[in-house]
Design a protein around this motif. Structure first.
Motif, PDB file in Angstrom:
ATOM      1  N   LEU B 142      11.402  38.549  42.752  1.00  0.00           N
ATOM      2  CA  LEU B 142      12.272  39.259  43.696  1.00  0.00           C
ATOM      3  C   LEU B 142      12.381  38.497  45.013  1.00  0.00           C
ATOM      4  O   LEU B 142      13.441  38.475  45.640  1.00  0.00           O
ATOM      5  N   MET B 143      11.296  37.872  45.424  1.00  0.00           N
ATOM      6  CA  MET B 143      11.352  37.140  46.688  1.00  0.00           C
ATOM      7  C   MET B 143      12.206  35.880  46.564  1.00  0.00           C
ATOM      8  O   MET B 143      12.906  35.502  47.496  1.00  0.00           O
ATOM      9  N   PHE B 146      15.537  37.112  46.850  1.00  0.00           N
ATOM     10  CA  PHE B 146      15.785  37.473  48.243  1.00  0.00           C
ATOM     11  C   PHE B 146      16.205  36.250  49.050  1.00  0.00           C
ATOM     12  O   PHE B 146      17.148  36.300  49.834  1.00  0.00           O
ATOM     13  N   ALA B 149      19.629  35.306  48.089  1.00  0.00           N
ATOM     14  CA  ALA B 149      20.612  36.271  48.578  1.00  0.00           C
ATOM     15  C   ALA B 149      20.798  36.160  50.089  1.00  0.00           C
ATOM     16  O   ALA B 149      21.905  36.329  50.600  1.00  0.00           O
ATOM     17  N   MET B 150      19.728  35.842  50.791  1.00  0.00           N
ATOM     18  CA  MET B 150      19.868  35.711  52.241  1.00  0.00           C
ATOM     19  C   MET B 150      20.673  34.471  52.605  1.00  0.00           C
ATOM     20  O   MET B 150      21.468  34.491  53.536  1.00  0.00           O
ATOM     21  N   GLN B 153      24.279  35.219  51.430  1.00  0.00           N
ATOM     22  CA  GLN B 153      24.824  36.472  51.967  1.00  0.00           C
ATOM     23  C   GLN B 153      25.387  37.361  50.874  1.00  0.00           C
ATOM     24  O   GLN B 153      26.310  38.132  51.102  1.00  0.00           O
ATOM     25  N   THR B 154      24.883  37.257  49.687  1.00  0.00           N
ATOM     26  CA  THR B 154      25.337  38.137  48.611  1.00  0.00           C
ATOM     27  C   THR B 154      24.249  38.226  47.551  1.00  0.00           C
ATOM     28  O   THR B 154      23.459  37.298  47.399  1.00  0.00           O
ATOM     29  N   THR B 155      24.218  39.343  46.842  1.00  0.00           N
ATOM     30  CA  THR B 155      23.291  39.442  45.725  1.00  0.00           C
ATOM     31  C   THR B 155      24.026  39.335  44.398  1.00  0.00           C
ATOM     32  O   THR B 155      23.432  39.494  43.340  1.00  0.00           O
ATOM     33  N   ASN B 156      25.321  39.089  44.485  1.00  0.00           N
ATOM     34  CA  ASN B 156      26.103  38.895  43.284  1.00  0.00           C
ATOM     35  C   ASN B 156      25.827  37.487  42.770  1.00  0.00           C
ATOM     36  O   ASN B 156      26.068  36.497  43.453  1.00  0.00           O
ATOM     37  N   MET B 304      11.153  32.217  51.619  1.00  0.00           N
ATOM     38  CA  MET B 304      11.954  33.180  52.377  1.00  0.00           C
ATOM     39  C   MET B 304      11.738  33.001  53.873  1.00  0.00           C
ATOM     40  O   MET B 304      12.698  32.979  54.655  1.00  0.00           O
ATOM     41  N   LEU B 305      10.473  32.825  54.277  1.00  0.00           N
ATOM     42  CA  LEU B 305      10.206  32.675  55.709  1.00  0.00           C
ATOM     43  C   LEU B 305      10.807  31.373  56.236  1.00  0.00           C
ATOM     44  O   LEU B 305      11.339  31.331  57.344  1.00  0.00           O
ATOM     45  N   HIS B 307      13.396  29.977  55.176  1.00  0.00           N
ATOM     46  CA  HIS B 307      14.835  30.216  55.353  1.00  0.00           C
ATOM     47  C   HIS B 307      15.089  30.906  56.685  1.00  0.00           C
ATOM     48  O   HIS B 307      15.963  30.503  57.453  1.00  0.00           O
ATOM     49  N   ILE B 308      14.294  31.930  56.960  1.00  0.00           N
ATOM     50  CA  ILE B 308      14.535  32.710  58.181  1.00  0.00           C
ATOM     51  C   ILE B 308      14.249  31.880  59.427  1.00  0.00           C
ATOM     52  O   ILE B 308      14.985  31.937  60.412  1.00  0.00           O
ATOM     53  N   VAL B 312      18.363  29.921  59.699  1.00  0.00           N
ATOM     54  CA  VAL B 312      19.295  30.903  60.250  1.00  0.00           C
ATOM     55  C   VAL B 312      19.532  30.575  61.713  1.00  0.00           C
ATOM     56  O   VAL B 312      18.606  30.483  62.503  1.00  0.00           O
TER      57      VAL B 312
END
Lengths: 705, 315
Positions: B142-143, B146, B149-150, B153-156, B304-305, B307-308, B312
């Motif tokens: 899931l991460m 995530f 998706a981040m 900008q979509t989860t599709n 994920m981190l 990425h953030i 961003v």
């Protein structure tokens, strides 16, 4: 009077009537006398009355009547909720009760309407399930006590939802707490029930004290006691934070947030199962309601630091709650810990909403709040179903320990099928309802990109990581429950001879929440449309996108960003399932036959060869070892003097909450110690007391002058 | 045309999945200096199981006979939302990537329930281990999702792949972490060495095989087929999420042929990698698996981190 308020008040009245009517259960003589007096002049009716007064018939009718009234109350609550969600205006009224100059203010708006819906559905299920279930207590216990306090408990919860001033709110809150105390203590001949009830009362009162203090802060700065006055209050950030912290502690204690949860896993299993369902399914939601009302309606503004605190509390509760649940061997205790987990998820979403609202991202905040509200509704459904299911097993087999169960799917097929729906929902699997709210929570967390602060931006997804872990662990937990209780071979003789529920009402009580789990899972949009109204009403934020693509689609932040259509998923699933079915049974089908399963050549499979509940969760116990207060004993008997040949082996474990040992026990001990110390000044001699009075008097004179 | 593709792609999954398994086995055999079975052997096995009489255990309930259908259907649904040869998949709108993880969970749940249904020791053993492993692998998965998706900008899934395709070859630290994490998760979830060994029936080490031990005939065939599809799904996810190049963006015949060729080559290459790692590594002790998986979880959270923190830029 507006329709919704009328229904809501009527619903409270019905609950109170149910309480009163259950008092008549063993007062046949009194009722006979009264009825004879009333109908004395009409002999034709007297015959019917006499029929009613047959002792057997009377007992049966009086067992059912309070539940009928509760059912009516639930139906009215559902009606209220639906009308509010469909767009009825909020309505307020002042009831001529209470202190002089402080009449009870009642008000119903979209938020309380929604929680009426959350309350009503489980209440109907319980009122269907109850009459069959309490038959067991008929000759052993007092049904009057049970019925009376159940009615008061429900009325208390409904009054909390209606309250619009702090006094009435606290009266209703205390009614709810105290009435449920008597329900927890119902099986008071067992010492653990008494202990659980006392702990529950103690913590409920400490929580209530926090809420009173929180209200106190608000009221001090406002011009009056009613919520209307409080709404406009101007607070300094410091006082607002004090009020918030008190509210979080008070409502969090009732909701069972870790570390304020110690009462919950004790109290829920101690109560009769239909009461556990109400406590877990509904009462915890009343606490959630209180918290939402307090944060988003009463407090003048919110700060992101609060959100961070709530997210942290929620995440910790969710992960630890499910880890403790995994190690429970008593089914109802396991369900209680799982309530801690679900409350954690709800608070995590509320925390997200606080963070988003405080940083001006009202769209994302509304989405997070939506997820919290929807999960409250969903949890009310599946937890009611699971507790009633546990009640059904208890009723049919008198067994609460998972270690003794097994193979119930063959003995109780209908119960097993309904319980499966609850299992799949709570494990948040598509296309059931638990998945929808988890999905929305993830979507809300994904909006973290919009946050300006880098710290928050990395904090929110970390919370989502905790949520992901929780989801996976809860799937493991409930797969275990179902696999151990319903599948495999029976682990004890009385389970092997269990019978299916024969009472239609009990089955209907299980079927109603099961149906809701499925329907809301597949068509969540109508409910979500209603929730949009609640959120708009509460915060002013409009979630325009969420159902913009049509009633089949969920598109929380625009169709490009994310979309989910549970209805179409189900259709596709049925199509794919049909393909699988055709492959399996239709295309040149080959005969299949039944045979004994492989028993490793030991000659006959027996129940002892299966994994037990404790064995199933052993790897997780090892992996997450530091969070448990683990006590294990291993006894081996050896057959020969050298000790090489083990003839018997016995393993026992208890994986308890660390908080009990390292937080509650020390607190309890220090309270006792300080009480002892204080006790020293109680000498028992009148001269000493006179001296105390004299000293106090001098001190007061000094203070005054 | 788009909907035709949406139906065609899962069918393609069903058809190719056994071939992929055959190919992995082939490469592995050659690496280990053994004579390899034919690439078509998995199809033959499936056919053999298909015509055999199925034996159901006496203690089985309806869960046992329903599970193969549910597991197979869930895998099929997951296959329907993962772009294989072309993006612009209309079905990806119906269910996004979180739902795909949900489908995996649904399939796993019924697999585990079926394992516990009979009441043998092996069923419970496999079930317990599977749930333990998945309860650590699923959050990592899931991460990863995530992170993707981040960025996109979509989860599709279809749009996310389109995004990666459009942004060209950019080295993102978050994707490197996420790719590593997803590979570890894939190994754990598809039951490959060093977590589980699909080729063994050694009693104390089985996980997946322990749960399906009592299946036979068509039921077993359906279960095996579903797990082959799952293996392929993870392969396609890794290939198309992180290296989507040459996937068809329109439905012209050339583009589709190119897309098909590209995915076949990518999967073949990934399989060689898998075969190498399976040849070089030995199976882990069960309580070492947690370290493997918490490493995956850590990597995914780091992805994920990073990425953030690194990727961003806010206004």
């Amino acid at each position: 009077m507006p329709m919704t308020l009328f229904f809501a008040l009527l619903s409270v009245l019905m609950a109170l009537l149910s309480a009163v009517s259950s008092l008549a259960y063993s007062r046949l003589a009194l009722v006979e006398y009264l009825l004879n007096r009333i109908f004395a002049f009409d002999s034709s009716r007297l015959a019917k009355v006499a029929l009613f007064l047959e002792p057997d018939y009377y007992a049966r009718a009086m067992r059912i009547l309070p539940f009928c009234l509760l059912g009516v109350s639930g139906t009215l609550a559902v009606l209220t909720g639906l009308l509010q969600l469909l767009g009825a205006d909020s309505a307020a009224m002042i009831l001529p009760f209470g202190l002089p100059g402080l009449s009870w203010h009642v008000r119903i708006d979209a938020l309380s309407g929604f929680f009426f819906l959350v309350l009503g559905m489980p209440l109907i299920a319980v009122s269907l399930f109850g009459p069959g279930y309490v038959r067991e207590f008929e000759h052993k216990k007092s049904l009057e006590v049970l019925g009376f306090f159940t009615g008061l408990f429900v009325a208390g919860m409904e009054m909390v939802l209606l309250a619009d001033d702090t006094f009435f709110f606290m009266i209703a809150w205390e009614l709810m707490s105290v009435a449920s105390y008597f329900l927890v203590a119902f099986q008071h001949e067992q010492p653990e029930s008494r202990r659980a009830a006392f702990l529950y009362l103690l913590m409920a009162e400490i929580g209530a004290l926090c809420i009173i203090l929180g209200f106190g802060v608000l009221v001090t700065f406002a011009e009056g006691f009613s919520f209307g006055h409080i709404r406009g209050v101007a607070l300094t950030p410091l006082w607002a934070s004090v009020a918030f912290a008190l509210g979080l502690a008070g409502f969090g204690m009732k909701a069972g947030l870790i570390p304020l949860h110690a009462w919950l896993p004790e109290a829920h299993p101690a109560a009769p199962s239909h009461i556990s369902a109400l406590m877990s399914g509904v009462m915890l939601k009343i606490a959630v309601y209180g918290f939402i009302r307090y944060c988003f309606d009463l407090l003048p503004q919110v700060f992101w630091q609060w959100g961070v605190a709530v997210i942290a509390a929620g995440a910790v509760s969710a992960v630890l709650g499910i880890l403790y649940a995994l190690q429970q061997q008593q089914l109802k205790r396991l369900l209680a810990y799982s309530s801690v987990e679900n409350i954690g998820i709800i608070f995590l979403s509320i925390g997200l909403a606080l963070v988003f609202f405080s940083t001006g991202q009202s769209q994302s905040g509304a989405l997070a709040l939506l997820a919290a509200l929807l999960h409250s509704f969903n949890h009310a459904q599946f937890k009611t179903l699971l507790f009633l299911g546990a009640g059904a097993i208890l009723h049919q087999t008198h067994e609460t320990s998972l270690e003794k169960m097994g193979g119930l799917i063959r003995r109780m097929p209908k119960t097993a099928a309904l319980f499966l729906a609850g299992t799949l929902s709570i494990a948040s699997l598509p296309p059931l309802n638990g998945f929808v709210s988890e999905w929305l929570t993830f979507q809300a967390a994904l909006q973290a990109n919009q946050l300006q602060s880098g710290v928050l931006r990395s904090f929110v997804p970390t919370a989502a990581a905790m949520l992901a872990l929780t989801g996976a662990l809860s799937a493991a937990c409930f797969v275990k429950v179902y696999g151990i209780a319903f599948l495999g071979l029976p682990r004890s003789p009385h389970i092997a001879h269990a019978r299916e529920l024969t009472d239609r009402g009990m089955l209907a009580g299980l079927a109603l929440p099961a149906a809701l789990c499925i329907v809301v899972g597949i068509f969540p949009v109508p409910l979500i449309d209603g929730l949009r109204r609640v959120i708009e009403n509460l915060t002013g934020a409009v979630l325009a996108n969420i159902s913009a693509t049509g009633w089949l689609w969920l598109t929380p932040a625009g169709a490009e960003t994310a979309s989910y259509s549970p209805g179409l998923v189900l259709a596709a699933f049925l199509a794919a399932g049909a393909l699988g079915y055709v492959l399996l049974y239709r295309i040149r089908a080959v005969e299949s036959r039944r045979a004994e399963p492989w028993d490793c050549g030991y000659g006959g499979l027996n129940a002892g060869m299966q994994y037990t509940s404790g064995a199933f969760s052993m790897p997780i116990r090892r992996i997450f070892d530091p969070v448990y207060d683990l006590r294990e004993t291993l006894n081996q008997e050896t057959g020969d003097s050298a000790g090489w040949r083990v003839t018997a082996i016995r393993y026992q474990f208890q994986a308890d909450d660390k908080f009990v040992r390292f937080l509650y026990t020390p607190i309890g001990r220090s309270v006792t110690q300080s009480a002892h110390r204080l006790g020293r000044i109680q000498t028992g001699s009148i001269r000493t007391y006179l001296a105390y009075s004299f000293a106090t008097l001098l001190f007061l004179l000094w203070v005054v002058s | 045309m788009a909907w035709l593709m949406a139906i065609g792609q899962p069918l393609l999954f069903i058809l190719i999945a056994p071939l992929l398994t055959g190919w992995i086995k082939f490469v592995k055999c050659r690496l280990q200096n053994r004579k390899a079975p034919s690439l078509l052997q998995p199809y033959r096995d499936l056919r053999k199981l298909w015509v055999k009489e199925a034996i159901l255990p006496e203690t089985a309930s309806w869960i046992f006979s329903a599970a193969p259908v549910i597991v197979f259907a869930a895998m099929l649904l997951a296959a329907a939302i993962v772009p294989l040869v072309a993006v612009n998949l209309p079905t990806a709108r119906i269910a996004d990537v979180f739902v795909m993880v949900g489908f995996f969970a649904l399939a796993r749940t019924f697999l585990v329930l079926a394992g516990m249904d009979i009441g043998t020791a092996f069923g419970g053993m496999g079930a317990s281990r599977e749930m333990t492993i998945s309860s650590m692998a699923e959050p990592a998965m899931l991460m990863v999702v995530f992170t993707l998706a981040m960025s996109a900008q979509t989860t599709n899934l279809s749009l996310a792949m389109q995004y990666v395709l459009d942004s060209g070859l950019v080295l993102r630290p978050s994707f490197v972490f996420a790719l590593a994490a997803l590979m570890l998760v894939a190994i754990a979830e598809t039951g490959r060495i060093p977590i589980d060994n699909p080729a063994t029936h050694l009693e104390l080490t089985m996980i997946h095989e322990a749960m399906i031990l009592e299946y036979s005939g068509r039921y077993l065939a359906l279960m095996e087929w579903a797990s082959q599809i799952k293996l392929m799904l993870y392969g396609v996810l890794i290939a198309n999420m992180f290296f989507p190049w040459h996937i068809a963006t329109d439905f012209s015949l050339e583009a589709l042929a190119e897309g098909l060729l590209a995915i076949v080559l990518k999967l073949a290459a990934l399989s060689v990698l898998l075969a190498f790692s399976e040849t070089l590594l030995a199976k882990m002790r069960i309580f070492r698996v947690q370290e493997f998986l918490s490493f995956a979880y850590l990597l995914s959270v780091l992805g994920m981190l990073s990425h953030i923190i690194l990727e961003v830029y806010y206004g």
